[in-house]
Design an enzyme around this catalytic site. Structure first.
Site, PDB file in Angstrom:
ATOM      1  N   GLY A  13      -3.642  -0.016   7.679  1.00  0.00           N
ATOM      2  CA  GLY A  13      -4.525  -1.148   7.943  1.00  0.00           C
ATOM      3  C   GLY A  13      -5.895  -1.281   7.841  1.00  0.00           C
ATOM      4  O   GLY A  13      -6.691  -2.001   8.328  1.00  0.00           O
ATOM      5  N   SER A  14      -6.526  -0.367   7.086  1.00  0.00           N
ATOM      6  CA  SER A  14      -7.879  -0.352   6.926  1.00  0.00           C
ATOM      7  C   SER A  14      -8.597  -1.516   6.351  1.00  0.00           C
ATOM      8  O   SER A  14      -9.688  -1.797   6.579  1.00  0.00           O
ATOM      9  CB  SER A  14      -8.286   1.044   6.391  1.00  0.00           C
ATOM     10  OG  SER A  14      -8.111   0.974   4.864  1.00  0.00           O
ATOM     11  N   ASN A  15      -7.917  -2.034   5.189  1.00  0.00           N
ATOM     12  CA  ASN A  15      -8.615  -3.305   4.761  1.00  0.00           C
ATOM     13  C   ASN A  15      -8.284  -4.294   5.622  1.00  0.00           C
ATOM     14  O   ASN A  15      -9.465  -5.020   5.719  1.00  0.00           O
ATOM     15  CB  ASN A  15      -7.670  -3.591   3.495  1.00  0.00           C
ATOM     16  CG  ASN A  15      -7.878  -3.043   2.186  1.00  0.00           C
ATOM     17  OD1 ASN A  15      -8.880  -3.209   1.492  1.00  0.00           O
ATOM     18  ND2 ASN A  15      -7.192  -2.106   1.656  1.00  0.00           N
ATOM     19  N   MET A  90       4.153  -3.196   2.178  1.00  0.00           N
ATOM     20  CA  MET A  90       4.945  -2.451   0.946  1.00  0.00           C
ATOM     21  C   MET A  90       6.349  -2.947   0.582  1.00  0.00           C
ATOM     22  O   MET A  90       7.113  -2.504  -0.097  1.00  0.00           O
ATOM     23  CB  MET A  90       5.354  -1.050   1.577  1.00  0.00           C
ATOM     24  CG  MET A  90       4.038  -0.233   1.596  1.00  0.00           C
ATOM     25  SD  MET A  90       2.878  -0.194   0.421  1.00  0.00           S
ATOM     26  CE  MET A  90       3.719   1.134  -0.461  1.00  0.00           C
ATOM     27  N   ASN A 107      -3.245 -10.096  -3.271  1.00  0.00           N
ATOM     28  CA  ASN A 107      -2.515  -8.590  -2.796  1.00  0.00           C
ATOM     29  C   ASN A 107      -3.700  -7.686  -3.359  1.00  0.00           C
ATOM     30  O   ASN A 107      -4.367  -7.960  -4.494  1.00  0.00           O
ATOM     31  CB  ASN A 107      -1.454  -8.280  -3.660  1.00  0.00           C
ATOM     32  CG  ASN A 107      -0.903  -6.878  -3.467  1.00  0.00           C
ATOM     33  OD1 ASN A 107      -1.143  -6.278  -2.269  1.00  0.00           O
ATOM     34  ND2 ASN A 107      -0.554  -6.224  -4.361  1.00  0.00           N
ATOM     35  N   HIS A 109      -4.468  -4.092  -4.809  1.00  0.00           N
ATOM     36  CA  HIS A 109      -3.543  -2.871  -5.669  1.00  0.00           C
ATOM     37  C   HIS A 109      -4.567  -1.655  -6.203  1.00  0.00           C
ATOM     38  O   HIS A 109      -5.520  -1.911  -6.694  1.00  0.00           O
ATOM     39  CB  HIS A 109      -2.793  -3.253  -6.744  1.00  0.00           C
ATOM     40  CG  HIS A 109      -1.956  -2.309  -7.520  1.00  0.00           C
ATOM     41  ND1 HIS A 109      -0.705  -1.816  -6.797  1.00  0.00           N
ATOM     42  CD2 HIS A 109      -2.245  -1.534  -8.622  1.00  0.00           C
ATOM     43  CE1 HIS A 109      -0.362  -0.831  -7.664  1.00  0.00           C
ATOM     44  NE2 HIS A 109      -1.203  -0.754  -8.710  1.00  0.00           N
TER      45      HIS A 109
HETATM   46  C1  GRF Z   1      -4.282   0.388  -0.308  1.00  0.00           C
HETATM   47  O1  GRF Z   1      -4.405   1.517  -1.220  1.00  0.00           O
HETATM   48  C2  GRF Z   1      -3.786  -0.767  -1.023  1.00  0.00           C
HETATM   49  O2  GRF Z   1      -4.239  -0.812  -2.284  1.00  0.00           O
HETATM   50  C3  GRF Z   1      -2.259  -0.342  -1.144  1.00  0.00           C
HETATM   51  O3  GRF Z   1      -1.927   0.172  -0.010  1.00  0.00           O
HETATM   52  C4  GRF Z   1      -3.145   0.595   0.607  1.00  0.00           C
HETATM   53  C5  GRF Z   1      -3.439  -0.070   1.896  1.00  0.00           C
HETATM   54  O4  GRF Z   1      -4.459   0.731   2.481  1.00  0.00           O
HETATM   55  N1  GRF Z   1      -1.515  -1.784  -1.438  1.00  0.00           N
HETATM   56  P1  GRF Z   1      -4.630  -0.062   4.226  1.00  0.00           P
HETATM   57  O5  GRF Z   1      -3.317  -0.107   4.929  1.00  0.00           O
HETATM   58  O6  GRF Z   1      -5.391  -1.241   3.975  1.00  0.00           O
HETATM   59  O7  GRF Z   1      -5.484   1.206   4.667  1.00  0.00           O
END
Ligand code: GRF
Length: 189
Positions: A13-15, A90, A107, A109
């Site tokens: 969940g860092s994004n 995922m 999304n 990627h």
């Molecule tokens: C990221 O590398 C994103 O591109 C991929 O999954 C990862 C998610 O990272 N789809 P986070 O959960 O946001 O840390």
């Protein structure tokens, strides 16, 4: 237009955390309405800590994938979501869900699509011998990592460093990219 975000996650969940930070700072014209995960994960704990409305919906608790996705869709609608953000989610979304939310799902990627689709995209690029990779935000269609590209950021691969350094470097760029895309979309709509 204000973007009311529904964020779908499955992992760290860092994004999502980074989007929440920029919402709070009012750097982007967005509100996180709900965070949904298909399993208990680090990201859900972080969402709770940030006092974001969050929920775990496990697909195997539903009759089939369609009824699971119908529930996801209803929750998003009930929370007035107008943009669904996949951030490390995922599971592949079904055709019906994608149709319902056409051009309203994005999304992130970790590669320069259309290269290196699917899982472990950073590793695929690292092993392939390409010099540049990066990350992409795209609209989601019914196939895997194929929807219209919105924006990308480039990362140079340093093979003197381990793969984990590349993963970190790309994730760092992902955070910037997602915010830039949200800025752009909120201006367009
Ligand atoms: C990221 O590398 C994103 O591109 C991929 O999954 C990862 C998610 O990272 N789809 P986070 O959960 O946001 O840390």
């Amino acid at each position: 237009m204000v973007l009311n975000l529904g964020i779908l996650i499955s992992g760290n969940g860092s994004n999502m955390v980074n989007i929440a930070k920029h919402c709070k700072l009012k750097n982007i014209n967005c509100n996180i309405k709900i965070v949904l995960s298909n399993k208990n994960c680090g990201g859900i704990k972080k969402a709770k800590k940030l006092n974001l409305k969050s929920m775990i919906l496990e697909p195997n608790k539903f009759k089939n994938r369609e009824s699971y996705e119908n529930k996801v869709s209803t929750l998003l609608r009930d929370h007035n979501v107008n943009l669904v953000c996949l951030a490390g989610y995922m599971l592949k979304l079904g055709k019906k869900f994608v149709k319902k939310w056409e051009k309203k799902i994005i999304n992130i990627h970790p590669s320069l699509l259309p290269a290196f689709k699917g899982i472990n995209a950073q590793e695929q690029a690292y092993r392939e011998g390409v010099i540049f990779t990066g990350c992409t935000v795209h609209f989601v269609d019914q196939y895997l990592d194929t929807g219209q590209i919105i924006d990308q950021r480039i990362v140079k691969i340093d093979r003197n460093k381990p793969l984990k350094d590349l993963v970190k470097k790309i994730l760092n760029e992902e955070h910037k990219l997602y915010i830039n895309v949200l800025k752009k979309l909120s201006k367009e709509n």
